[in-house]
Write an enzyme that holds these catalytic residues in place. Sequence first.
Site, PDB file in Angstrom:
ATOM      1  N   LYS A 202      19.931 -23.339  58.342  1.00 54.31           N
ATOM      2  CA  LYS A 202      20.551 -24.410  58.335  1.00 54.31           C
ATOM      3  C   LYS A 202      21.138 -24.794  57.083  1.00 54.31           C
ATOM      4  O   LYS A 202      20.393 -25.032  56.352  1.00 54.31           O
ATOM      5  CB  LYS A 202      20.821 -25.815  59.016  1.00 54.31           C
ATOM      6  CG  LYS A 202      21.238 -25.548  60.679  1.00 54.31           C
ATOM      7  CD  LYS A 202      20.755 -27.337  61.197  1.00 54.31           C
ATOM      8  CE  LYS A 202      18.715 -27.624  60.857  1.00 54.31           C
ATOM      9  NZ  LYS A 202      19.039 -29.004  61.638  1.00 54.31           N
TER      10      LYS A 202
ATOM     11  N   ASP B 235      14.910 -33.698  63.696  1.00 54.56           N
ATOM     12  CA  ASP B 235      13.947 -34.982  62.927  1.00 54.56           C
ATOM     13  C   ASP B 235      15.687 -35.632  62.373  1.00 54.56           C
ATOM     14  O   ASP B 235      16.098 -35.090  61.994  1.00 54.56           O
ATOM     15  CB  ASP B 235      13.608 -34.645  61.783  1.00 54.56           C
ATOM     16  CG  ASP B 235      12.159 -35.548  61.295  1.00 54.56           C
ATOM     17  OD1 ASP B 235      11.045 -35.979  61.854  1.00 54.56           O
ATOM     18  OD2 ASP B 235      13.240 -36.543  59.773  1.00 54.56           O
TER      19      ASP B 235
ATOM     20  N   ASN C 298      15.262 -27.068  60.779  1.00 59.24           N
ATOM     21  CA  ASN C 298      14.696 -26.111  59.728  1.00 59.24           C
ATOM     22  C   ASN C 298      13.612 -26.966  59.738  1.00 59.24           C
ATOM     23  O   ASN C 298      13.271 -25.761  58.218  1.00 59.24           O
ATOM     24  CB  ASN C 298      15.906 -27.286  58.149  1.00 59.24           C
ATOM     25  CG  ASN C 298      16.981 -26.264  57.850  1.00 59.24           C
ATOM     26  OD1 ASN C 298      17.843 -25.283  58.740  1.00 59.24           O
ATOM     27  ND2 ASN C 298      17.396 -26.182  57.263  1.00 59.24           N
ATOM     28  N   ASN C 299      12.675 -27.915  60.030  1.00 60.36           N
ATOM     29  CA  ASN C 299      11.756 -27.438  59.698  1.00 60.36           C
ATOM     30  C   ASN C 299      10.223 -26.354  60.206  1.00 60.36           C
ATOM     31  O   ASN C 299      10.693 -25.942  61.105  1.00 60.36           O
ATOM     32  CB  ASN C 299      10.988 -28.903  60.625  1.00 60.36           C
ATOM     33  CG  ASN C 299       9.658 -29.551  60.654  1.00 60.36           C
ATOM     34  OD1 ASN C 299       8.873 -28.379  59.746  1.00 60.36           O
ATOM     35  ND2 ASN C 299       9.681 -30.971  60.325  1.00 60.36           N
TER      36      ASN C 299
ATOM     37  N   ASP D  68      21.710 -35.009  61.160  1.00 61.97           N
ATOM     38  CA  ASP D  68      22.366 -36.278  61.073  1.00 61.97           C
ATOM     39  C   ASP D  68      22.220 -35.821  59.752  1.00 61.97           C
ATOM     40  O   ASP D  68      22.077 -36.381  58.422  1.00 61.97           O
ATOM     41  CB  ASP D  68      20.770 -36.615  61.261  1.00 61.97           C
ATOM     42  CG  ASP D  68      19.381 -36.044  60.072  1.00 61.97           C
ATOM     43  OD1 ASP D  68      19.472 -34.905  60.631  1.00 61.97           O
ATOM     44  OD2 ASP D  68      18.839 -37.023  59.258  1.00 61.97           O
TER      45      ASP D  68
ATOM     46  N   ASP E 251      19.772 -30.629  66.240  1.00 61.71           N
ATOM     47  CA  ASP E 251      18.793 -31.541  64.989  1.00 61.71           C
ATOM     48  C   ASP E 251      17.867 -31.944  65.685  1.00 61.71           C
ATOM     49  O   ASP E 251      17.775 -33.377  66.528  1.00 61.71           O
ATOM     50  CB  ASP E 251      19.464 -31.578  64.131  1.00 61.71           C
ATOM     51  CG  ASP E 251      18.926 -31.819  63.045  1.00 61.71           C
ATOM     52  OD1 ASP E 251      17.350 -30.950  62.453  1.00 61.71           O
ATOM     53  OD2 ASP E 251      18.582 -33.741  62.483  1.00 61.71           O
TER      54      ASP E 251
HETATM   55  N1  PLP Z   1      11.752 -29.108  56.592  1.00 61.07           N
HETATM   56  C1  PLP Z   1      10.227 -29.932  56.929  1.00 61.07           C
HETATM   57  C2  PLP Z   1       9.365 -29.675  56.138  1.00 61.07           C
HETATM   58  C3  PLP Z   1      10.560 -31.088  57.428  1.00 61.07           C
HETATM   59  O1  PLP Z   1       9.545 -32.219  57.404  1.00 61.07           O
HETATM   60  C4  PLP Z   1      11.438 -31.773  58.332  1.00 61.07           C
HETATM   61  C5  PLP Z   1      11.481 -33.062  58.511  1.00 61.07           C
HETATM   62  O2  PLP Z   1      10.760 -34.310  58.746  1.00 61.07           O
HETATM   63  C6  PLP Z   1      12.573 -31.199  58.133  1.00 61.07           C
HETATM   64  C7  PLP Z   1      11.942 -29.310  57.455  1.00 61.07           C
HETATM   65  C8  PLP Z   1      14.015 -31.225  58.543  1.00 61.07           C
HETATM   66  O3  PLP Z   1      14.202 -30.709  60.334  1.00 61.07           O
HETATM   67  P1  PLP Z   1      15.030 -31.054  60.806  1.00 61.07           P
HETATM   68  O4  PLP Z   1      16.337 -30.065  60.580  1.00 61.07           O
HETATM   69  O5  PLP Z   1      14.463 -31.162  62.077  1.00 61.07           O
HETATM   70  O6  PLP Z   1      16.073 -32.312  60.527  1.00 61.07           O
HETATM   71 CA    CA Z   2      17.715 -33.307  60.166  1.00 57.94          CA
END
Ligand code: PLP
Ligand code: CA
Length: 304
Positions: A218, A29, A61-62, A243, A27
Amino acid sequence: VGTRGCKKIRGAQIRDILDSKHNVLFDCDGVIWNGETVVAGAPEVVTLLKQQGKRVFFVTNNCTRPRENYVQKFSRLGFTDVVEEEIFSSAYCSAAYLRDVAKVQGKVFVIGCHGVQKELQDAGVPIVEDVSDGPDVSIYNFPLEPDVKAVLVGYDERFTFMKLAKACCYLKNSDCLFLATDPDPWHPLRGGRITPGSGSLTAALETASSRKATVIGKPSRFMFECIASQFDLDPARSLMIGDRLETDILFGANCGLDTMLTLTGVSTMEEAQQYRDSDASEKKDFVPDYVVETIGDFLQALED
Ligand code: PLP
Ligand code: CA
């Protein structure tokens, strides 16, 4: 089986687990960076894993950035060897789903930011142009496009009542698909603030349309299928590191992967233990197999 899960590991224990895996899914963030701050040691960890013959994937998921912008972010934060093909975002996978699985014949109405729109464009999926509405247009009277066959909702900092109104009109048609990039409720920002996630916007539209969205990101298995359609992945030899218990760890469980929680992000050891100790059997899929303080701890394990 004894009590499964939440095993806090370090040093040689980390090495043994990594030795048993061929594919490592990270993952982003909360695992390899927090916003614009890299997790100490993460670039070196990725390089060492690759040098040892592992395949590395990034599963985020970002949906705000297209893949090519992720490559820039990786290099800005000190990663020297991450390529576009290794990056699977909920925006990229949503476009792949619309093109390859739903084979949508018609336009997609998008609630979402640049990342979603760009990935759909790159995949050749037509979207409804976001034109500014004329003076005689109000929330009681607005134009609708005739050929909308899907509504896709993702994180949108320009979310409006008008977008919600249009989307729920399109969804009156039961042939119109309802997709969400990801179910994330919120994300941490600096200074103790949070920002609402895609899931909060999807929830508004689910209520307004009396329908349920199909989630692409996810914890949906589709993200894994998307990777597996391009790379030959054996779930038993793959490790998911995340996380957030409700998305990353559940995703790993849904896909038959071993899972590892890292404590540099959203979820805590206490939350993981609460799921483990809960009587509700459906909570068990939120329980990680392993827990590390940070993936920076892999460095020592990999260098020895
Ligand atoms: N979506 C957005 C808009 C975000 O800002 C973030 C994290 O900063 C996420 C999703 C989650 O990302 P990840 O799946 O990498 O934790
Ligand atoms: Ca994350």
